[in-house]
Scaffold this motif. Structure first.
Motif, short mmCIF file in Angstrom:
data_model
loop_
_atom_site.label_atom_id
_atom_site.label_comp_id
_atom_site.label_asym_id
_atom_site.label_seq_id
_atom_site.Cartn_x
_atom_site.Cartn_y
_atom_site.Cartn_z
N ARG A 157 -0.85 -4.92 -1.07
CA ARG A 157 -0.34 -6.07 -0.67
C ARG A 157 -0.26 -7.15 -1.69
NH1 ARG A 157 -0.75 -7.43 4.99
NH2 ARG A 157 -1.11 -9.82 4.49
N LYS A 158 -1.24 -6.97 -2.70
CA LYS A 158 -1.24 -7.70 -3.95
C LYS A 158 0.09 -7.46 -4.81
CE LYS A 158 -4.57 -9.02 -7.41
NZ LYS A 158 -5.68 -8.66 -8.27
N ARG A 159 0.19 -6.21 -4.71
CA ARG A 159 1.58 -5.48 -5.80
C ARG A 159 2.87 -6.50 -4.80
NH1 ARG A 159 3.42 0.19 -6.55
NH2 ARG A 159 5.07 -0.59 -5.45
N LYS A 160 2.77 -6.31 -3.71
CA LYS A 160 3.90 -6.85 -3.09
C LYS A 160 4.15 -8.51 -3.08
CE LYS A 160 5.74 -6.78 1.61
NZ LYS A 160 5.35 -6.56 3.03
N GLN A 161 2.99 -9.15 -2.98
CA GLN A 161 3.02 -10.34 -3.34
C GLN A 161 3.53 -10.82 -4.55
OE1 GLN A 161 -1.18 -11.83 -2.64
NE2 GLN A 161 -0.62 -11.92 -0.40
N GLU A 162 2.97 -10.07 -5.67
CA GLU A 162 3.29 -10.31 -7.21
C GLU A 162 4.88 -10.19 -7.43
OE1 GLU A 162 0.97 -7.64 -9.36
OE2 GLU A 162 -0.78 -9.00 -9.39
N CYS B 191 -13.06 4.57 4.16
CA CYS B 191 -12.90 3.04 4.52
C CYS B 191 -12.39 2.26 3.18
CB CYS B 191 -13.99 2.59 5.51
SG CYS B 191 -14.30 3.31 7.01
N ALA B 192 -13.47 2.57 2.44
CA ALA B 192 -13.23 1.78 1.08
C ALA B 192 -11.80 2.21 0.69
CB ALA B 192 -14.49 2.06 0.27
N LEU B 193 -11.74 3.23 0.49
CA LEU B 193 -10.18 3.70 -0.10
C LEU B 193 -9.08 3.28 0.56
CD1 LEU B 193 -9.36 5.84 -2.26
CD2 LEU B 193 -8.98 7.60 -0.21
N ALA B 194 -9.28 3.41 1.96
CA ALA B 194 -7.89 2.90 2.54
C ALA B 194 -7.99 1.46 2.46
CB ALA B 194 -8.12 3.03 4.10
N VAL B 195 -9.15 0.62 2.54
CA VAL B 195 -8.73 -0.89 2.22
C VAL B 195 -8.45 -1.23 0.87
CG1 VAL B 195 -10.07 -2.96 2.21
CG2 VAL B 195 -10.63 -1.27 4.11
N GLY B 196 -8.95 -0.48 -0.08
CA GLY B 196 -8.59 -0.74 -1.27
C GLY B 196 -6.91 -0.21 -1.47
N VAL B 197 -6.48 0.48 -1.05
CA VAL B 197 -4.90 1.03 -1.04
C VAL B 197 -4.31 -0.42 -0.58
CG1 VAL B 197 -3.22 2.50 -0.32
CG2 VAL B 197 -5.42 3.50 -1.19
N ARG B 198 -4.88 -0.61 0.78
CA ARG B 198 -3.90 -1.68 1.41
C ARG B 198 -4.18 -2.89 0.53
NH1 ARG B 198 -2.20 -3.76 6.21
NH2 ARG B 198 -3.06 -5.86 6.63
N TYR B 199 -4.99 -3.28 0.01
CA TYR B 199 -5.30 -4.32 -0.90
C TYR B 199 -4.56 -4.27 -2.17
CZ TYR B 199 -7.54 -7.82 -4.08
OH TYR B 199 -7.73 -8.84 -4.77
N PHE B 200 -4.56 -3.24 -2.73
CA PHE B 200 -3.43 -3.36 -3.94
C PHE B 200 -2.18 -3.15 -3.73
CE2 PHE B 200 -7.59 -1.88 -5.83
CZ PHE B 200 -7.59 -2.98 -6.86
#
Lengths: 267, 196
Positions: A253-258, A242-251
């Motif tokens: 999205r962050k990269r996309k926002q940047e 779960c942590a891995l999936a949430v982390g991947v998704r978070y990063f």
């Protein structure tokens, strides 16, 4: 209302003239849209590239389905594991391991008989058929509910929804999310369990009985006592996943926002 | 040169819809622009008949024009362009109201700005026309779109079936159902008025 009356009235009612500003605005935005996609080539006909696939995989629906599916699969496997649920009671296991020490007595004979029978049951790997069937049944129910809900919703939609109808309530929206997400989660769980079963049968085929301890520690009588450790381990795996999936998704999205903010600055 | 530009405009204006669509599908901006200009009024009219609010109709027509830009390549000349455009506008209107109802943003009086073509209509007939329009607005989506196309836009059942992608029999049944519901709604209003 009779037919001629309605047919007589309606054609005599004409729409108002649209304003010139609205027309110009529409033309301008249509031309902007046309410039972005000259020829109006449908997006559907465009081939998927790696970015599209990445984008689709990072959708909330797939991430939640994968995590939920993995968690559900682990939970079902733990639930169906023979050690935890009385197939091999703890005291019987003690008998099993202490039995060889007792020799000659009738009690010892009985213990040996139990031990033999238990060894026969536990020597073969525990079948994953029950969890798979259970998950498939659950999937069928969940997909069925979603199907009938969709049907009902379509019917309701076609019955009465004039412009200006009140918005849907929060409870209804949450229920809707559950109805739509649960079949995906259960489906992913079924797939995950089937994959595990296939992987295990392949490992058994190529490595023999050695793999029992790798694939399922609980099938090994020596590991029976550490069933609680195995459960903890599987929970740990799920949490890590779960942590891995949430982390991947978070990063992602962050990269996309940047990236978007960089593009906006450029514009 | 202004003269040659005028000449080109005239030549463009003489083009048929089919030529303009072919041009737009090849990526010709001028052809697409003329196509939108030519059909904007039609899109607005269908949108207004669907929702009954002028501002909404303008928004829907604008969104439909943008959708047209994105989907003109999908038009395969298998039906009349206007039939295809009906589908596009009605779908846009449905999406628009779905979002609007969720946000519950703008409220307005339905069919306030209806333009009566026949000035000889008596005040009673005018009131009745408004009641009819309100009854249409209260119809379920499928019946509403059918009654708009068949009774208002005067499309044949075959054309309406093409636009709504269903059987002709379904259209006939829907028209019958819609008439029944409109009649019931008008009866209820009459009764309500008589009680008052």
């Amino acid at each position: 209302m009779n037919e001629p009356e309605l047919d007589k009235i309606l054609p005599r009612l004409h729409a108002p003239e649209p304003s010139k500003e609205a027309q110009d605005r529409a033309l301008k935005s249509a031309l902007e849209a046309f410039d972005k996609n000259p020829g109006g080539a449908s997006q559907k006909t465009r081939l998927l590239d790696i970015d599209d696939i990445k984008k689709r995989l990072m959708q909330k629906r797939y991430v939640f389905s994968c995590i939920g599916g993995a968690a559900l699969a682990c939970a079902v496997l733990v639930f169906f594991s023979p050690v935890n649920h009385g197939f091999i009671p703890e005291n019987t296991q003690e008998t099993l391991f202490s039995a060889p020490a007792v020799s000659g007595g009738s009690g010892g004979m009985a213990s040996n008989a139990i031990a033999d029978s238990i060894v026969t049951t536990t020597a073969s790997p525990p079948s994953l058929l029950a969890p798979i069937l259970c998950l498939l049944a659950l999937s069928a129910v969940a997909f069925g509910i979603r199907y009938f809900y969709n049907k009902r919703k379509q019917k309701e939609k076609s019955e009465a929804h004039p412009p200006g109808a009140p918005p849907e309530s929060l409870t209804h929206r949450v229920l809707l999310k559950i109805i739509y997400l649960f079949p995906d989660v259960v489906g992913a769980g079924s797939l995950f369990t089937i994959f595990l079963a296939v992987l295990r049968s392949l490992l058994i085929k190529f490595n023999g009985s050695k793999v029992y301890s790798i694939v399922d520690d609980r099938s090994n009588p020596a590991a029976g006592a550490s069933s609680s450790h195995a459960s903890l381990l599987s929970i740990f795996y799920v949490v890590a996943l779960c942590a891995l999936a949430v982390g991947v998704r978070y990063f992602y999205r962050k990269r996309k926002q940047e990236k978007n903010s960089r593009l906006a600055k450029k514009d | 040169m202004p003269g040659s530009s005028n000449g080109r405009d005239i030549r463009m204006a003489e083009k048929t819809d089919q030529e303009l669509i072919h041009g737009a599908q090849r990526g010709d901006r001028a052809s697409f622009s003329l196509l939108v200009e030519r059909h904007y009024r039609f899109m607005f009219k269908v949108a207004w008949q669907w929702g009954g609010i002028r501002e909404d109709a303008e928004d829907i027509a604008q969104e439909a024009s943008m959708k047209l830009a994105g989907h003109i390549g999908d038009f395969r000349f298998e039906s009349a362009f206007t039939t295809w455009l009906y589908r596009l506008v009605i779908n846009t209107a449905k999406d628009y109201y779905k979002v609007k109802n969720r946000k519950n943003s703008r409220e307005g009086q339905l069919f306030e700005d209806v333009d009566y073509v026949s000035p000889e209509l008596s005040p009673e007939e005018k009131i009745m026309s408004k009641d009819v329009l309100k009854a249409i607005a209260e119809l379920p989506e499928t019946l509403r779109e059918t009654i708009i196309l068949v009774c208002w836009q005067q499309l044949s059942h075959k054309e309406a079936a093409e636009a709504l992608q269903c059987q002709e029999g379904t259209i006939s049944w829907r028209v019958h159902e819609a008439r029944k519901k409109i009649a019931e709604s008008l009866d209820m209003k009459k009764k309500g008025k008589s009680y008052e």
